[in-house]
Design an enzyme around this catalytic site. Structure first.
Site, PDB file in Angstrom:
ATOM      1  CD  GLU A  43      -3.202   0.485   0.302  1.00  0.00           C
ATOM      2  OE1 GLU A  43      -2.694   1.356  -0.431  1.00  0.00           O
ATOM      3  OE2 GLU A  43      -4.425   0.381   0.485  1.00  0.00           O
ATOM      4  CG  ASP A  44      -0.943   4.808  -1.510  1.00  0.00           C
ATOM      5  OD1 ASP A  44      -1.682   4.045  -0.860  1.00  0.00           O
ATOM      6  OD2 ASP A  44      -1.392   5.752  -2.190  1.00  0.00           O
TER       7      ASP A  44
ATOM      8  NE  ARG B 190      -3.568   8.321  -8.962  1.00  0.00           N
ATOM      9  CZ  ARG B 190      -4.225   7.928  -7.880  1.00  0.00           C
ATOM     10  NH1 ARG B 190      -3.553   7.503  -6.831  1.00  0.00           N
ATOM     11  NH2 ARG B 190      -5.540   7.953  -7.836  1.00  0.00           N
TER      12      ARG B 190
ATOM     13  CG  ASP C 112      -5.943   8.621   6.386  1.00  0.00           C
ATOM     14  OD1 ASP C 112      -5.255   9.224   7.208  1.00  0.00           O
ATOM     15  OD2 ASP C 112      -6.923   9.146   5.833  1.00  0.00           O
TER      16      ASP C 112
HETATM   17  C1  PRP Z   1      -5.874   5.447  -0.255  1.00  0.00           C
HETATM   18  C2  PRP Z   1      -4.760   4.467   0.074  1.00  0.00           C
HETATM   19  C3  PRP Z   1      -5.451   3.396   0.835  1.00  0.00           C
HETATM   20  C4  PRP Z   1      -6.566   4.146   1.533  1.00  0.00           C
HETATM   21  C5  PRP Z   1      -6.156   4.406   2.941  1.00  0.00           C
HETATM   22  O1  PRP Z   1      -6.506   5.058  -1.408  1.00  0.00           O
HETATM   23  O2  PRP Z   1      -4.152   3.963  -1.082  1.00  0.00           O
HETATM   24  O3  PRP Z   1      -5.980   2.395   0.006  1.00  0.00           O
HETATM   25  O4  PRP Z   1      -6.757   5.400   0.863  1.00  0.00           O
HETATM   26  O5  PRP Z   1      -7.189   5.076   3.627  1.00  0.00           O
HETATM   27  P1  PRP Z   1      -7.848   4.469   4.937  1.00  0.00           P
HETATM   28  O6  PRP Z   1      -6.765   3.892   5.780  1.00  0.00           O
HETATM   29  O7  PRP Z   1      -8.500   5.677   5.567  1.00  0.00           O
HETATM   30  O8  PRP Z   1      -8.857   3.455   4.525  1.00  0.00           O
HETATM   31  P2  PRP Z   1      -7.549   5.994  -2.185  1.00  0.00           P
HETATM   32  O9  PRP Z   1      -8.936   5.661  -1.728  1.00  0.00           O
HETATM   33  O10 PRP Z   1      -7.127   7.412  -2.077  1.00  0.00           O
HETATM   34  O11 PRP Z   1      -7.440   5.456  -3.689  1.00  0.00           O
HETATM   35  P3  PRP Z   1      -6.205   5.537  -4.710  1.00  0.00           P
HETATM   36  O12 PRP Z   1      -5.115   4.662  -4.147  1.00  0.00           O
HETATM   37  O13 PRP Z   1      -6.748   4.980  -5.988  1.00  0.00           O
HETATM   38  O14 PRP Z   1      -5.784   6.982  -4.819  1.00  0.00           O
END
Ligand code: PRP
Length: 190
Positions: free
Chosen positions: A99-100, A165, A103
């Site tokens: 994962e990136d 990105r 949160d």
């Molecule tokens: C981001 C990130 C995780 C998630 C984390 O994805 O890549 O998957 O949010 O948030 P959380 O811990 O509050 O659940 P995002 O929904 O922004 O999609 P993307 O990776 O396509 O930008």
């Protein structure tokens, strides 16, 4: 220029490279001799996956999941829908989610519960960034690149309305950018 919208560089390209090499070395040692699948969560995880896998020396497969968060808010609700599922079975295999950022933990909580029902031999998480101040659901994180403060971070896979990105570093977005068009996928810092 995209860089003009960034208030400050939080983690430089060089720092990301160095930490990615360290994580790759550790993962390669931990998974030696095991049937490993790296599962990247689209889209934000792709940059980290691409760099991490090229630093790894242990053989592995890669697979992808795309999910969409339900709810009125653009913040992750934890109620998610799978837009793209894994191509291959993970039954009896060692799975490492890439994962990136983590949160609230809601997205990953859902994914972990979902993948656990498919009987992997092991299921762990590697994230480039961890934002613990925002956590609502505790998630065990096996590998973490960097802890980040509660700021609106973009770059190296992370977006704001699909932009930024491709930045080579992780930076903090200028508040006027997301205040002008309030569609944040992250909590706006107070
Ligand atoms: C981001 C990130 C995780 C998630 C984390 O994805 O890549 O998957 O949010 O948030 P959380 O811990 O509050 O659940 P995002 O929904 O922004 O999609 P993307 O990776 O396509 O930008």
């Amino acid at each position: 220029m995209l860089e003009d919208d960034v208030a400050k560089v939080l983690i430089s390209e060089k720092e990301i490279q160095t930490r990615t090499k360290e994580l790759a070395r550790q993962i390669s040692a931990d998974y030696a001799g095991k049937d490993l699948v790296l599962v990247c969560i689209l889209k934000g995880g792709i940059t980290f996956l691409a760099d991490l896998m090229r630093e790894m020396t242990v053989p592995h497969a890669i697979d992808f999941m795309a999910i969409s968060s339900y709810g009125a808010s653009t913040e992750s609700s934890g109620i998610v829908r799978i837009l793209k599922d894994l191509d291959a079975s993970i039954d009896g295999r060692h799975v490492l989610i890439v994962e990136d950022i983590i949160d609230t933990g809601r997205t990953l909580n859902y994914i972990l519960a979902n993948l656990q029902t498919r009987h992997p031999a092991s299921l762990r998480v590697c994230t480039l960034l961890n934002k613990p101040s925002r956590r609502e659901i505790q998630i065990p994180l096996a590998y973490v690149g960097f802890q980040v403060p509660n700021e609106f971070v973009v770059g190296y896979g992370l977006d704001y309305v699909e932009k930024y990105r491709n930045l080579r570093f992780v930076g903090v977005l200028k508040p006027e950018i997301y205040q002008a068009k309030p569609l944040p996928s992250q909590e706006v810092p107070t």
